[in-house]
Design an enzyme around this catalytic site. Structure first.
Site, PDB file in Angstrom:
ATOM      1  N   ASP A 174      32.847  46.675  52.560  1.00 24.92           N
ATOM      2  CA  ASP A 174      33.466  46.120  51.602  1.00 24.92           C
ATOM      3  C   ASP A 174      34.607  45.081  52.141  1.00 24.92           C
ATOM      4  OD1 ASP A 174      35.331  47.636  49.712  1.00 24.92           O
ATOM      5  OD2 ASP A 174      36.540  47.791  51.200  1.00 24.92           O
ATOM      6  N   ASN A 263      40.819  50.171  46.301  1.00 24.11           N
ATOM      7  CA  ASN A 263      41.011  49.301  45.128  1.00 24.11           C
ATOM      8  C   ASN A 263      40.763  48.509  45.544  1.00 24.11           C
ATOM      9  OD1 ASN A 263      44.008  51.407  45.850  1.00 24.11           O
ATOM     10  ND2 ASN A 263      42.765  51.303  43.417  1.00 24.11           N
ATOM     11  N   ARG A 264      40.298  48.060  46.648  1.00 18.29           N
ATOM     12  CA  ARG A 264      39.477  46.232  46.788  1.00 18.29           C
ATOM     13  C   ARG A 264      39.401  45.829  45.829  1.00 18.29           C
ATOM     14  NH1 ARG A 264      39.938  44.103  51.628  1.00 18.29           N
ATOM     15  NH2 ARG A 264      39.590  46.535  52.540  1.00 18.29           N
ATOM     16  N   GLY A 265      38.010  46.529  45.062  1.00 19.15           N
ATOM     17  CA  GLY A 265      37.450  46.526  43.688  1.00 19.15           C
ATOM     18  C   GLY A 265      37.251  45.823  42.257  1.00 19.15           C
ATOM     19  N   ILE A 268      39.152  42.089  43.764  1.00 17.97           N
ATOM     20  CA  ILE A 268      38.311  41.123  44.162  1.00 17.97           C
ATOM     21  C   ILE A 268      37.485  40.901  42.341  1.00 17.97           C
ATOM     22  CG2 ILE A 268      35.577  40.494  44.418  1.00 17.97           C
ATOM     23  CD1 ILE A 268      37.879  40.646  46.954  1.00 17.97           C
TER      24      ILE A 268
END
Length: 328
Positions: A174, A263-265, A268
């Site tokens: 991830d 929330n990284r997606g 990105i």
């Protein structure tokens, strides 16, 4: 400055600084090239993971990109790298003389260049964590002798892995901003073109070694130079590209629609779409830009993939992206 001077000299003499296939001569591999370019334009994307079997062009693409953008080969991290080798330590010969002289690590050596990790899935998880932290923050923190030193460090991170030799832990998977599932080309016409290109390049390099000029190499290097200028301009304009409110909502909707954890997606997708818009010279991000980067940002963040290390992306996934972006 040295790399720029070398690149200019290369164009004048028609010789390659390093006998590696020029980036613009690479046939196909559009997803690899797009991921590398987006990660360069927006370093906070946090690196690119190339996953695929041996002989699928992963290393070639990374080295060609490094040569085009930085005029040199990538800084390569060995599998057995220690923390001291990565973040820096002391010069051993000076320590033997009871003198504490700092020695920079590979992350500092990669500053302003491309850091390449072959078989990242075989590297110690702790080392991978450190590298990914520095990639995403742009800051190298070294704690030594009770003192904490911070240094700004920026590089394009590229990791490769062969899934047949084991996967990455979900937490590390991830952390890579973008991921490309690389497969061997099966189209016969495309394979023929790849082979012809390699044979022509080998012949041109042979002529250069004999001090014969090569129009073939010169033309390729001029295309590389134009590509580099385009990417540098896109990087400079990155933050001038606007991200409308509906696009922000769609980035969140896509990550939620594909059940990406955390929330990284969301972030990105937005970064990559903005970089893609900058590459196209657009003033603001559109759904088309988001759709182009959705697979790169999401395929390795789906729950079912995180636990299997298999990265299929089907026609249904593309259809799902279109449905979410159209608000259906």
């Amino acid at each position: 400055m040295d790399s720029e001077r070398n690149a200019q000299t290369t164009l004048v003499t028609g010789k390659l600084a390093i006998p590696i296939l020029p980036y613009t001569l690479i046939v196909g591999q559009q997803q690899i090239k797009l991921a590398l370019e987006l990660a360069y334009i927006a370093p906070r994307i946090g690196g690119v993971l190339l996953s695929g079997q041996r002989g699928t062009g992963k290393s070639t693409a990374a080295r060609a990109f490094a040569q085009m953008m930085y005029g040199c080969l990538p800084v390569t991290l060995p599998i057995n790298a220690t923390e001291d080798r990565v973040v820096g330590g002391w010069q051993i010969d000076e320590l033997m003389k009871s003198k504490a002289v700092p020695q920079e690590g590979l992350l500092e050596q990669a500053n302003g260049r491309l850091l390449y990790i072959d078989e990242v899935n075989l590297l110690d998880d702790h080392i991978v964590n450190i590298i990914l932290d520095v990639t995403s923050t742009g800051v190298l923190v070294v704690q030594r002798e009770g003192q904490s030193n911070q240094k700004p460090v920026s590089f394009t991170l590229v990791g490769t892995m062969n899934p047949e030799e084991g996967g990455l832990r979900p937490q590390l998977l991830d952390r890579f901003g973008l991921m490309v599932s690389v497969t061997a080309e099966t189209n016969e016409a495309e394979r023929t073109m790849i082979l012809q290109t390699v044979l022509e390049f080998d012949e041109a390099v042979s002529r250069l070694k004999a001090d014969e000029p090569s129009a073939y190499i010169n033309e390729a290097l001029e295309k590389d130079s134009k590509c580099k200028t385009l990417l540098e301009k896109a990087q400079q304009n990155f933050y001038s590209v606007k991200v409308p409110a509906n696009i922000v909502r769609n980035c969140v909707g896509l990550a939620a629609g594909f059940h990406a954890e955390g929330n990284r997606g969301d972030y990105i997708i937005a970064l990559a779409a903005r970089a893609y818009a900058a590459l196209e010279g657009a003033e603001q991000v559109t759904n088309n830009h988001v759709a182009k980067v959705a697979r790169l940002a999401l395929q390795h963040r789906r729950p079912e993939v995180l636990h299997s290390n298999q990265m299929p992306w089907s026609k249904e996934d593309y259809k799902r992206v279109t449905e979410i972006l159209s608000g259906e």
